[in-house]
Design an enzyme around this catalytic site. Structure first.
Site, PDB file in Angstrom:
ATOM      1  N   CYS A 409      94.153 -40.474  55.652  1.00 30.34           N
ATOM      2  CA  CYS A 409      94.368 -41.205  56.035  1.00 30.34           C
ATOM      3  C   CYS A 409      94.769 -41.006  57.474  1.00 30.34           C
ATOM      4  O   CYS A 409      94.739 -41.353  58.614  1.00 30.34           O
ATOM      5  CB  CYS A 409      94.846 -42.545  55.899  1.00 30.34           C
ATOM      6  N   HIS A 458      99.419 -46.519  53.308  1.00 31.63           N
ATOM      7  CA  HIS A 458      98.019 -45.830  54.450  1.00 31.63           C
ATOM      8  C   HIS A 458      97.993 -46.822  55.619  1.00 31.63           C
ATOM      9  O   HIS A 458      99.133 -47.146  55.937  1.00 31.63           O
ATOM     10  CB  HIS A 458      96.572 -46.567  53.693  1.00 31.63           C
ATOM     11  N   GLU A 470      88.759 -46.266  58.842  1.00 29.71           N
ATOM     12  CA  GLU A 470      90.253 -45.666  58.299  1.00 29.71           C
ATOM     13  C   GLU A 470      88.950 -44.449  57.433  1.00 29.71           C
ATOM     14  O   GLU A 470      88.208 -44.396  57.328  1.00 29.71           O
ATOM     15  CB  GLU A 470      90.651 -46.611  56.733  1.00 29.71           C
TER      16      GLU A 470
END
Length: 497
Positions: A409, A458, A470
């Site tokens: 990420c 994240h 993402e």
């Protein structure tokens, strides 16, 4: 920023990175578009999206089973709750794993920062030593001048203000002339002595500065080693925790599979054949709607990826900015065989780009969208594009992330923002403080959004209209997803105004 060779990285590594970057730039976009098409419109994806059709009983079967329609309602409710509880436990476990992984990234970034401080201090020592050599040269020059003056005075007697100089004068004017000459000689002698003293004082000051700089270099080097130890401990802790968590997750998934199987059987008994007819009709409508939606989404995603890839390929300035940032960075995973170079001059970290406005935001989003379909790889991704991941001793290893070329990420964010000259660290917690924090309720297109305590879990790129880009987790790919509000941090981060 440019540094002395770190972790055994030398000119061969830099050449490898440049050649790898060129290969990635030419191959990644086509691969990403192909993967998007395969993942979104392939028959396997549609089969997963729509469950198998339920039974479609005849009218006679429905009439015979009406007395059993209401059976098992309580059992169905209990099983639904059990499945929901299992899903919640799995979500909590995934969050714990994400936090541990990002803690390793944090320790690695801290180590590189400490090594940069050691290099800077070592360069200060080098500069001080250069100053010492300059001071010594000045002392030698002053000493030579003084020696010549002393010899001249001894041979010619020009520095002796003796009575004979006056007695030998033939007239009052001669006496005045000789007195003036002796005064000038005395001033010259004092000037030579003053210059020698100044050179010695300067040498002493520079020597003191060199010792202080050396102490700073030693302290910085020690701090670098401590950071390395912390990184190794964090990796060991994450691996140990993941071993236990993988077993827990497997057990929960088994429980969920059993519960789902029981739920399907209970639904058949509770609803009866008439309910099965209703379920079949609903399934047929769902299948048709999802097939149409999947085809439309696949076409839109493929068009978006193709358009973004074309704009990224045409944006030479963005590629050059990203390549320059990549050349000036040391990979955050470099840990071993670190040897600071005393002759390395201090370097400065590149400043963020001054590019602002909607054009900069669209460049960032184009670069991110051009990577749709690229595999998730824990620890992967840099300014030039996807890279091989690293080992975590657990879940990521089970998916082979260490041998995949892709993004995690935070690596995806590094690549997206490098195109406008913004350098980001490979850790979500540090990315959370890299720009202007705005309330998540006020986020807008191009902002980074985060999850977990202190953004430790994240990060994704907000696209607007409730959508985000993402790299979610091992086994997945870079994709567009609906924004998940559960667990989101109170602030988004705005890098471009």
């Amino acid at each position: 920023m440019k540094r002395a060779p770190v972790g055994g990285l030398g000119s061969r590594t830099r050449r490898h990175r440049r050649s790898r970057a060129r290969a990635l730039r030419t191959g990644t976009l086509a691969v990403g578009i192909a993967l998007v098409s395969t993942l979104l419109i392939g028959s396997g994806q549609l089969a997963i999206a729509v469950p198998p059709p339920p039974p479609n009983p005849s009218d006679l079967d429905i009439a015979d089973a009406q007395t059993r329609v209401a059976a098992g309602a309580g059992e169905v409710s209990a099983l639904i709750n059990l499945v929901a509880a299992a899903d919640q436990r799995l979500a909590e476990l995934d969050n714990e794993v994400a936090v541990r992984r990002e803690s390793v990234n944090k320790a690695l970034v801290d180590l590189q920062n400490a090594r940069s401080a050691a290099d800077a201090a070592a360069s200060a020592v080098f500069a001080s030593q250069e100053g010492l050599r300059d001071a010594a040269a000045q002392i030698d020059l002053a000493q030579t001048d003084f020696d010549e003056y002393a010899v001249s005075s001894y041979v010619r007697g020009t520095n002796v203000s003796s009575l004979s100089a006056y007695l030998g004068a033939g007239a009052p004017d001669d006496v005045l002339d000789r007195a003036q000459a002796l005064k000038l000689i005395s001033v010259s002698r004092n000037a030579v002595l003053d210059e020698l003293q100044r050179a010695r004082t300067e040498q002493a000051n520079r020597d003191s500065a060199a010792r202080e700089a050396k102490q700073q270099a030693d302290a910085a080097a020690q701090q670098a080693e401590e950071r390395k130890s912390l990184a190794e401990q964090a990796i060991a802790a994450a691996r140990a925790a993941l071993d236990g968590q993988v077993a827990r997750k497997s057990q929960i998934e088994s429980e969920r599979a059993a519960a789902q199987s029981q739920l399907e059987a209970a639904r058949a008994n509770a609803s009866g054949l008439e309910g099965q007819r209703v379920a079949y009709t609903a399934w047929e409508r769902q299948r048709q709607a999802e097939e149409a939606a999947a085809a439309a989404a696949a076409a839109a995603a493929q068009d978006a990826a193709r358009d973004a890839a074309a704009r990224v390929a045409a944006n030479q300035a963005a590629r050059e900015l990203a390549a320059r940032l990549a050349e000036e960075q040391t990979p955050h995973t470099s840990l071993d065989d670190y040897t600071p170079s005393p002759s390395t001059k201090p370097s400065t970290r590149p400043s963020t780009s001054t590019v602002t406005g909607s054009a900069a935001i669209e460049t960032v989003i184009d670069r991110g969208m051009s990577q749709l379909g690229v595999p998730y790889s824990w620890g992967g991704g840099d300014e030039n594009g996807p890279t091989k991941g690293i080992r975590d001793g657990g879940v990521a290893d089970s998916y082979g992330d260490f041998d995949k070329v892709g993004f995690d990420c935070s690596g995806l964010m590094i690549y997206a923002f490098a195109g406008i000259g913004i350098s980001l660290p490979h850790y979500t917690g540090y990315q959370y403080t890299a720009g202007t924090q705005v309330p998540s309720s006020e986020m807008r297109r191009g902002d980074m959004i985060f999850w977990g305590p202190n953004a430790s879990q994240h990060v994704a790129l907000y696209l607007g209209d409730g959508q985000m880009l993402e790299a979610p987790q091992s086994g997945s790919v870079v994709k567009v997803s609906p924004v998940r509000w559960d667990g989101m941090t109170p602030y988004a981060v705005r890098m471009v105004t």
